[in-house]
Design a protein around this motif. Structure first.
Motif, PDB file in Angstrom:
ATOM      1  N   ARG A 404       0.827  -1.206   0.000  1.00 49.01           N
ATOM      2  CA  ARG A 404       0.000   0.000   0.000  1.00 49.01           C
ATOM      3  C   ARG A 404       0.863   1.258   0.000  1.00 49.01           C
ATOM      4  O   ARG A 404       0.406   2.329  -0.422  1.00 49.01           O
ATOM      5  CB  ARG A 404      -0.909   0.021   1.238  1.00 49.01           C
ATOM      6  N   TYR A 405       2.077   1.120   0.497  1.00 49.73           N
ATOM      7  CA  TYR A 405       2.913   2.298   0.700  1.00 49.73           C
ATOM      8  C   TYR A 405       4.105   2.377  -0.243  1.00 49.73           C
ATOM      9  O   TYR A 405       4.717   3.437  -0.379  1.00 49.73           O
ATOM     10  CB  TYR A 405       3.410   2.313   2.153  1.00 49.73           C
ATOM     11  N   SER A 406       4.470   1.261  -0.862  1.00 48.52           N
ATOM     12  CA  SER A 406       5.641   1.307  -1.746  1.00 48.52           C
ATOM     13  C   SER A 406       5.609   0.136  -2.715  1.00 48.52           C
ATOM     14  O   SER A 406       4.897  -0.854  -2.493  1.00 48.52           O
ATOM     15  CB  SER A 406       6.929   1.250  -0.911  1.00 48.52           C
ATOM     16  N   LEU A 407       6.394   0.266  -3.785  1.00 51.15           N
ATOM     17  CA  LEU A 407       6.562  -0.842  -4.719  1.00 51.15           C
ATOM     18  C   LEU A 407       7.491  -1.871  -4.109  1.00 51.15           C
ATOM     19  O   LEU A 407       8.529  -1.536  -3.521  1.00 51.15           O
ATOM     20  CB  LEU A 407       7.123  -0.334  -6.049  1.00 51.15           C
ATOM     21  N   LEU A 408       7.127  -3.118  -4.258  1.00 48.20           N
ATOM     22  CA  LEU A 408       7.933  -4.190  -3.679  1.00 48.20           C
ATOM     23  C   LEU A 408       8.826  -4.809  -4.737  1.00 48.20           C
ATOM     24  O   LEU A 408       8.467  -4.876  -5.915  1.00 48.20           O
ATOM     25  CB  LEU A 408       7.017  -5.266  -3.086  1.00 48.20           C
ATOM     26  N   ASP A 409      10.007  -5.267  -4.293  1.00 51.25           N
ATOM     27  CA  ASP A 409      10.888  -6.018  -5.170  1.00 51.25           C
ATOM     28  C   ASP A 409      11.237  -7.334  -4.483  1.00 51.25           C
ATOM     29  O   ASP A 409      10.786  -7.609  -3.361  1.00 51.25           O
ATOM     30  CB  ASP A 409      12.143  -5.214  -5.521  1.00 51.25           C
ATOM     31  N   PHE A 410      12.042  -8.146  -5.143  1.00 49.38           N
ATOM     32  CA  PHE A 410      12.333  -9.478  -4.595  1.00 49.38           C
ATOM     33  C   PHE A 410      13.141  -9.400  -3.306  1.00 49.38           C
ATOM     34  O   PHE A 410      12.966 -10.238  -2.411  1.00 49.38           O
ATOM     35  CB  PHE A 410      13.054 -10.331  -5.641  1.00 49.38           C
ATOM     36  N   ASN A 411      14.002  -8.413  -3.186  1.00 48.60           N
ATOM     37  CA  ASN A 411      14.765  -8.261  -1.948  1.00 48.60           C
ATOM     38  C   ASN A 411      13.848  -7.933  -0.773  1.00 48.60           C
ATOM     39  O   ASN A 411      14.011  -8.467   0.327  1.00 48.60           O
ATOM     40  CB  ASN A 411      15.816  -7.165  -2.107  1.00 48.60           C
ATOM     41  N   SER A 412      12.869  -7.051  -1.019  1.00 47.45           N
ATOM     42  CA  SER A 412      11.984  -6.655   0.079  1.00 47.45           C
ATOM     43  C   SER A 412      11.066  -7.793   0.507  1.00 47.45           C
ATOM     44  O   SER A 412      10.826  -7.995   1.701  1.00 47.45           O
ATOM     45  CB  SER A 412      11.170  -5.430  -0.327  1.00 47.45           C
ATOM     46  N   ILE A 413      10.557  -8.571  -0.447  1.00 42.07           N
ATOM     47  CA  ILE A 413       9.664  -9.665  -0.037  1.00 42.07           C
ATOM     48  C   ILE A 413      10.444 -10.804   0.622  1.00 42.07           C
ATOM     49  O   ILE A 413       9.904 -11.536   1.452  1.00 42.07           O
ATOM     50  CB  ILE A 413       8.816 -10.182  -1.214  1.00 42.07           C
ATOM     51  N   ALA A 414      11.727 -10.930   0.258  1.00 40.62           N
ATOM     52  CA  ALA A 414      12.553 -11.931   0.939  1.00 40.62           C
ATOM     53  C   ALA A 414      12.698 -11.579   2.420  1.00 40.62           C
ATOM     54  O   ALA A 414      12.684 -12.458   3.292  1.00 40.62           O
ATOM     55  CB  ALA A 414      13.923 -12.030   0.280  1.00 40.62           C
ATOM     56  N   LYS A 415      12.812 -10.265   2.721  1.00 38.75           N
ATOM     57  CA  LYS A 415      12.905  -9.829   4.116  1.00 38.75           C
ATOM     58  C   LYS A 415      11.594 -10.039   4.867  1.00 38.75           C
ATOM     59  O   LYS A 415      11.580 -10.080   6.097  1.00 38.75           O
ATOM     60  CB  LYS A 415      13.309  -8.358   4.165  1.00 38.75           C
ATOM     61  N   MET A 416      10.513 -10.143   4.131  1.00 33.90           N
ATOM     62  CA  MET A 416       9.209 -10.396   4.757  1.00 33.90           C
ATOM     63  C   MET A 416       8.967 -11.877   5.043  1.00 33.90           C
ATOM     64  O   MET A 416       7.942 -12.239   5.614  1.00 33.90           O
ATOM     65  CB  MET A 416       8.085  -9.879   3.843  1.00 33.90           C
ATOM     66  N   GLY A 417       9.874 -12.741   4.621  1.00 35.72           N
ATOM     67  CA  GLY A 417       9.742 -14.160   4.911  1.00 35.72           C
ATOM     68  C   GLY A 417       9.417 -15.031   3.724  1.00 35.72           C
ATOM     69  O   GLY A 417       9.197 -16.241   3.879  1.00 35.72           O
ATOM     70  N   VAL A 418       9.399 -14.470   2.518  1.00 40.06           N
ATOM     71  CA  VAL A 418       9.148 -15.277   1.323  1.00 40.06           C
ATOM     72  C   VAL A 418      10.386 -16.100   1.004  1.00 40.06           C
ATOM     73  O   VAL A 418      11.504 -15.589   0.977  1.00 40.06           O
ATOM     74  CB  VAL A 418       8.783 -14.381   0.121  1.00 40.06           C
ATOM     75  N   VAL A 419      10.198 -17.387   0.765  1.00 42.77           N
ATOM     76  CA  VAL A 419      11.303 -18.290   0.426  1.00 42.77           C
ATOM     77  C   VAL A 419      11.469 -18.266  -1.089  1.00 42.77           C
ATOM     78  O   VAL A 419      10.772 -18.973  -1.817  1.00 42.77           O
ATOM     79  CB  VAL A 419      11.035 -19.720   0.937  1.00 42.77           C
ATOM     80  N   LEU A 420      12.399 -17.453  -1.565  1.00 41.08           N
ATOM     81  CA  LEU A 420      12.525 -17.205  -2.999  1.00 41.08           C
ATOM     82  C   LEU A 420      13.019 -18.416  -3.778  1.00 41.08           C
ATOM     83  O   LEU A 420      12.767 -18.520  -4.985  1.00 41.08           O
ATOM     84  CB  LEU A 420      13.453 -16.014  -3.246  1.00 41.08           C
ATOM     85  N   LYS A 421      13.711 -19.328  -3.137  1.00 34.64           N
ATOM     86  CA  LYS A 421      14.220 -20.480  -3.881  1.00 34.64           C
ATOM     87  C   LYS A 421      13.075 -21.334  -4.433  1.00 34.64           C
ATOM     88  O   LYS A 421      13.270 -22.103  -5.372  1.00 34.64           O
ATOM     89  CB  LYS A 421      15.148 -21.329  -3.014  1.00 34.64           C
ATOM     90  N   ARG A 422      11.864 -21.176  -3.834  1.00 33.07           N
ATOM     91  CA  ARG A 422      10.680 -21.829  -4.389  1.00 33.07           C
ATOM     92  C   ARG A 422       9.754 -20.834  -5.078  1.00 33.07           C
ATOM     93  O   ARG A 422       9.196 -21.120  -6.130  1.00 33.07           O
ATOM     94  CB  ARG A 422       9.927 -22.577  -3.276  1.00 33.07           C
ATOM     95  N   ALA A 423       9.602 -19.674  -4.474  1.00 34.22           N
ATOM     96  CA  ALA A 423       8.633 -18.706  -4.987  1.00 34.22           C
ATOM     97  C   ALA A 423       9.052 -18.096  -6.322  1.00 34.22           C
ATOM     98  O   ALA A 423       8.191 -17.644  -7.090  1.00 34.22           O
ATOM     99  CB  ALA A 423       8.417 -17.602  -3.963  1.00 34.22           C
ATOM    100  N   GLN A 424      10.341 -18.063  -6.622  1.00 33.92           N
ATOM    101  CA  GLN A 424      10.827 -17.368  -7.821  1.00 33.92           C
ATOM    102  C   GLN A 424      10.209 -17.901  -9.115  1.00 33.92           C
ATOM    103  O   GLN A 424      10.091 -17.175 -10.102  1.00 33.92           O
ATOM    104  CB  GLN A 424      12.346 -17.485  -7.909  1.00 33.92           C
ATOM    105  N   TYR A 425       9.777 -19.151  -9.129  1.00 33.68           N
ATOM    106  CA  TYR A 425       9.206 -19.742 -10.342  1.00 33.68           C
ATOM    107  C   TYR A 425       7.748 -19.340 -10.553  1.00 33.68           C
ATOM    108  O   TYR A 425       7.191 -19.581 -11.624  1.00 33.68           O
ATOM    109  CB  TYR A 425       9.299 -21.266 -10.285  1.00 33.68           C
TER     110      TYR A 425
END
Length: 474
Positions: A404-425
């Protein structure tokens, strides 16, 4: 019959209590239905113990099971001949049984030494279901009223016991469970000839109805069918006097003030299914579990990988590997059904009835439904985010709030707890994927299985899994 009961108890009475403890705690290890209490109850003046909602099972043994509960059988004598059970009547094993007072003494002494915080009590069936359930009720009455134990207590309801005994036990226990054992009637008849679905489902329904009535009597909002409101009130826990008729030992009444009546099974009920004994598919198991949650409002369905302990032509050979990885996948799928909004029919089908054990169920679903992906982080709703492998409820909520307050990127969502090694696909941020990815089932499957290589190697040995390890659940 009653003479037979006395004889059975007397032949055990000379055993050293610690020998009994060794036998009956070991006999209880095949029941995996131990987990957090779900009850928050502070200590009271003049009473002993408390219960913590965040989890009475603070500590786990090396095989993943709780060690903060005193987990024992009242007796390993049994009149049933379930083929899978170590305590079946035809097995030549050392038998023992506790008296109710011995169980109370052990519980309190272990508690005082800070070994345990509660009791998990199950039992073989000695003489009859009613006789066994009476002994369990006597134990609970002694523990609560004479020993003033206020800690967490989980007891097994004995299929075939009377309604009055179930209500008595439920008024004193925090959680009750009735093991369904198998997901289909055919498997139950094959491996547990003395049991039936009706014998098991009847007490489950009575416990559910009694929990609902208790909530209704305390003014909590609940939708209760009119036909059930007065069904079990006579002689129930809602009377001032709780009494079990016909029990020579329990003739004295447990009298309490209405304001002091304990909630009926405040932590709900659970059940257990054995995995790897019969021919039931993962689809059948999950469908049964889903129906149990809906029909009986269960807190948990536990899955127990069968350990070959008995020799029988209908059972797996003694050298058959324990299906621990399959058990783990079922726990993960169960979690998806309860907390992620999935249905069993989405995860599996009759045409595709079993999970790929090399990949967690959420990834397994995603690669077979690539038409829903990629999901755009900036616009996807909560339900869509929860379907992305690598995103759990906390991370999804953080994404919805932060964007709601900013554009998100992969670095920011990784800090939120997203496991990118699976989510990236399966994700895009502002229209772009993390890397150029081919949306192809075979390609992504091979990449994900490669990621889980260490996990698969870990489960190649016979080791009981912890229910709380993630291992790719998100």
């Amino acid at each position: 019959m009653f003479v037979y009961n006395l004889f059975m108890i007397n032949i055990c009475s000379n055993d050293d209590i610690f020998k009994k403890l060794e036998i009956l705690s070991d006999a209880a290890k095949y029941d995996v239905a131990c987990t957090s209490s779900g009850v928050d109850r502070k200590g009271k003046g003049g009473m002993l113990g408390n219960s913590v909602a965040s989890g009475i099972c603070h500590t786990f043994s090396g095989d993943g099971r709780c060690i903060s509960l005193l987990k024992i059988l009242m007796t390993n004598h049994c009149i049933f001949d379930c083929k899978y059970c170590i305590n079946r009547k035809n097995n030549d094993i050392h038998r023992a049984c506790f008296t109710p007072r011995e169980i109370c003494e052990l519980t309190v002494e272990f508690y005082k030494r800070n070994y345990i915080e509660g009791l998990f009590l199950s039992s073989g069936i000695i003489n009859s279901p009613n006789f066994t359930m009476e002994r369990i009720c006597e134990t609970l009455i002694l523990l609560r009223s004479e020993y003033m134990f206020n800690g967490y207590v989980h007891v097994k309801a004995i299929p075939g016991a009377s309604d009055e005994l179930l209500l008595q036990a439920g008024s004193l226990a925090d959680r009750m469970s009735v093991n369904i054992e198998f997901p289909s009637e055919s498997s139950l008849k094959k491996y547990a000839p003395n049991k039936s679905f009706n014998l098991i489902s009847d007490p489950m329904k009575k416990i559910k109805d009694s929990i609902e009535m208790n909530r209704l009597s305390t003014g909590k909002s609940i939708k209760l069918p009119r036909s059930n409101i007065n069904k079990y009130l006579p002689g129930s826990i809602f009377n001032d006097v709780a009494q079990i008729e016909g029990d020579n030992i329990l003739k004295s009444s447990l009298i309490t003030k209405q304001a002091d009546i304990r909630p009926f099974v405040p932590s709900g009920q659970s059940t257990q299914m054995i995995i790897g004994t019969g021919d039931d598919s993962d689809y059948t198991i999950l469908m049964t579990a889903q129906n149990l949650y809906k029909s009986f409002d269960l807190k948990r369905v536990f899955y127990s990988a069968y350990i070959p302990i008995n020799e029988d032509s209908s059972l797996p050979n003694p050298d058959t590997p324990v299906p621990l990885l399959r058990e783990h996948r079922l726990y993960q799928a169960d979690w998806l059904i309860r907390f992620y909004g999935f249905n069993a029919q989405e995860l599996l089908s009759k045409d595709n009835p079993d999970f790929n054990t090399y990949m967690d169920p959420k990834c397994n679903w995603a690669v077979k439904h690539l038409e829903f992906f990629p999901v755009e982080v900036q616009t996807a709703d909560m339900a869509s985010l929860l379907r992305v492998p690598g995103i759990g409820p906390k991370a999804a909520r953080r994404i919805v709030t932060s964007r709601r307050y900013s554009l998100l990127d992969f670095n920011s969502i990784a800090k939120m707890g997203v496991v990118l090694k699976r989510a990236q696909y399966f994700l895009t941020c502002n229209g772009k994927m993390m890397y150029k990815t081919l949306l192809d089932e075979k390609y992504i499957t091979n990449r994900l299985i490669g990621l889980n290589g260490n996990e698969n190697r870990q489960y190649s040995t016979e080791k009981q899994l912890s229910l709380f390890d993630d291992f790719g659940l998100k």
